[in-house]
Design an enzyme around this catalytic site. Sequence first.
Site, PDB file in Angstrom:
ATOM      1  N   VAL A  12      35.592  42.988  37.477  1.00 41.87           N
ATOM      2  CA  VAL A  12      34.141  43.123  37.628  1.00 41.87           C
ATOM      3  C   VAL A  12      33.779  44.343  38.479  1.00 41.87           C
ATOM      4  CG1 VAL A  12      32.078  41.956  38.532  1.00 41.87           C
ATOM      5  CG2 VAL A  12      33.720  40.686  37.170  1.00 41.87           C
ATOM      6  N   GLU A  62      31.124  32.352  44.501  1.00 37.45           N
ATOM      7  CA  GLU A  62      30.865  30.927  44.247  1.00 37.45           C
ATOM      8  C   GLU A  62      30.803  30.121  45.539  1.00 37.45           C
ATOM      9  OE1 GLU A  62      33.808  29.323  41.552  1.00 37.45           O
ATOM     10  OE2 GLU A  62      33.594  31.063  40.252  1.00 37.45           O
ATOM     11  N   SER A  87      38.194  37.127  38.625  1.00 38.50           N
ATOM     12  CA  SER A  87      37.710  38.284  37.865  1.00 38.50           C
ATOM     13  C   SER A  87      37.282  39.453  38.733  1.00 38.50           C
ATOM     14  CB  SER A  87      36.520  37.874  37.002  1.00 38.50           C
ATOM     15  OG  SER A  87      36.892  36.868  36.126  1.00 38.50           O
ATOM     16  N   GLY A 132      32.798  35.583  31.114  1.00 35.09           N
ATOM     17  CA  GLY A 132      32.031  36.714  31.648  1.00 35.09           C
ATOM     18  C   GLY A 132      31.034  36.271  32.711  1.00 35.09           C
TER      19      GLY A 132
END
Length: 270
Positions: free
Chosen positions: A223, A36, A219, A17
Amino acid sequence: MRRNLAPILIGGVPRSGTTLFRAMLDAHPHIHCGPERKLLAPLVRSQRQWWQVFGPSLEGANITRDTMDAAAGAYLRTLLQRSAKPGLRPAEKTPNLLLFASDLGRMLPEARFIHVVRDGRAVAASLVRQEWVDPKNGQKVPYTENLQSAIRYWGQYQLEASAQLRTMPGRCTEVRYENLVRQPEIEMKRILTFLEEPWSPSVLEHHRAGTALPNTEASSRAVAEPLHDRATTAWMQRVTAHELAEMEAIAGPVLRALGYPEVQRDESLR
Ligand code: A3P
């Protein structure tokens, strides 16, 4: 009032998560936590190498470990601050970052760390569904190969990250995925207090905040949805009683230490 610009460093085993949590923080008006940047671990690795190779001669030239750490910290601080939206507090989420927490803590003494933790069995059941290839060798990422290697990696990560974070009391906190999705307001209030940031209800509506969610992050699609708690139990339908027992044999002690109870699987329900 002067804004707090101390970097926030977020890690956790992939599929815990971490992307959801970074999107929730990014929705705060004082914080920037974008995709990231993947820069921190490589910098720590190269610093360690330089020190191994050149350490003795550097000390002779009056370059101490502290000097190296301060120089690396200045470099990281600049990268983090300049890639954040102007005036916002930079936050970086890269899952493996906490495996380098001690070095990062010395380089960035003002940084705060957040460990996203999720039930290892749920993480393992999610990891084995990922088609991740290691760019260095073109092979499947080893900890996604099967449930055993996935939960073994999870257990090792918990032990390693918590050992490193324990050396920095007061600078780190943990967020449980299960609490985050079941009681998001309570959890986010606690985290924001730890970060010395004011409460903002915008963190509960990350999907409206326009957070960058590139398709390079696994994700992103999930998300983009509003917060839900379906993934806290969905994994249980994907593992057999035998697989549960195998995971228990590998990571039982770490699961219990983190407060995750044993799960019994009633095969007659399948
Ligand atoms: P599952 O694969 O079990 O569904 P990470 O970003 O660290 O890799 O974590 C991925 C996990 O975050 C996924 O677990 C996913 O369900 C969960 N997640 C992503 N978006 C979410 C959302 N909007 N609400 C609740 N959980 C979410």
